[in-house]
Design a protein around this motif. Structure first.
Motif, short mmCIF file in Angstrom:
data_model
loop_
_atom_site.label_atom_id
_atom_site.label_comp_id
_atom_site.label_asym_id
_atom_site.label_seq_id
_atom_site.Cartn_x
_atom_site.Cartn_y
_atom_site.Cartn_z
N PHE A 46 0.82 -1.05 0.02
CA PHE A 46 0.17 0.02 -0.20
C PHE A 46 0.87 1.33 -0.20
O PHE A 46 0.30 2.17 -0.61
N SER A 50 0.58 4.08 -2.88
CA SER A 50 0.20 5.37 -2.53
C SER A 50 1.44 6.27 -3.21
O SER A 50 0.81 7.39 -3.79
N LEU A 67 -4.71 4.98 0.34
CA LEU A 67 -3.66 4.03 0.33
C LEU A 67 -2.83 3.98 1.66
O LEU A 67 -2.57 2.94 1.69
N ALA A 70 -4.73 2.62 4.40
CA ALA A 70 -4.89 1.19 4.15
C ALA A 70 -3.55 0.60 4.75
O ALA A 70 -3.74 -0.68 5.15
N SER A 71 -2.57 1.21 4.18
CA SER A 71 -1.35 0.53 4.84
C SER A 71 -1.19 0.42 6.40
O SER A 71 -0.66 -0.58 6.93
N HIS A 85 0.46 -10.11 -1.54
CA HIS A 85 0.90 -9.06 -2.26
C HIS A 85 2.31 -9.26 -2.84
O HIS A 85 3.11 -10.02 -2.14
#
Length: 125
Positions: A46, A50, A67, A70-71, A85
């Motif tokens: 993420f 980003s 993003l 989200a990380s 991922h």
């Protein structure tokens, strides 16, 4: 694997990546395709995503911030392993050349959709 079953070994490796910043070259078999790259944490995925949206217009900046959020959430929820991922990813379908031809992109897939894996990355070199 079918349904919502996850390979426990692959889940453990993904959990290690998320919780301990562990990375590993790996190749996944998903629905007849081979996805090859380096396993990374959701946080790293993420953060790198980003960065691809920074410096653009207001919408790009808003996406970049989401993003990044989200990380941070994925660090807090490292126990829940739903997605895997990869970075430096290539996808092989049949005997054709990989997509993309240069392995510089990020990839995210559902762990329960993985049919199999092996340690190591397919290299064109």
């Amino acid at each position: 694997m079918s349904g919502s079953a996850k390979d426990s070994i692959l889940e453990m490796l993904t959990h290690a990546a998320n919780k301990h910043d562990f990375s590993l070259d790996i190749t996944l078999n998903m629905k007849g395709s081979l996805i090859t790259g380096t396993l990374v944490s959701a946080r790293e995925y993420f953060e790198e995503m980003s960065g691809k949206f920074e410096g653009g217009n207001d919408l790009s900046k808003a996406i970049s911030e989401k993003l990044l959020d989200a990380s941070k959430q994925n660090v807090e929820q490292a126990e829940d392993v739903t997605f895997i991922h990869l970075k430096n990813t290539r996808i092989y379908c049949g005997d054709s050349k990989p997509t993309p031809s240069k392995s510089e992109f990020l990839w995210r897939g559902r762990l329960d959709q993985t049919d199999g894996f092996f340690i190591g990355k397919i290299s064109e070199d």
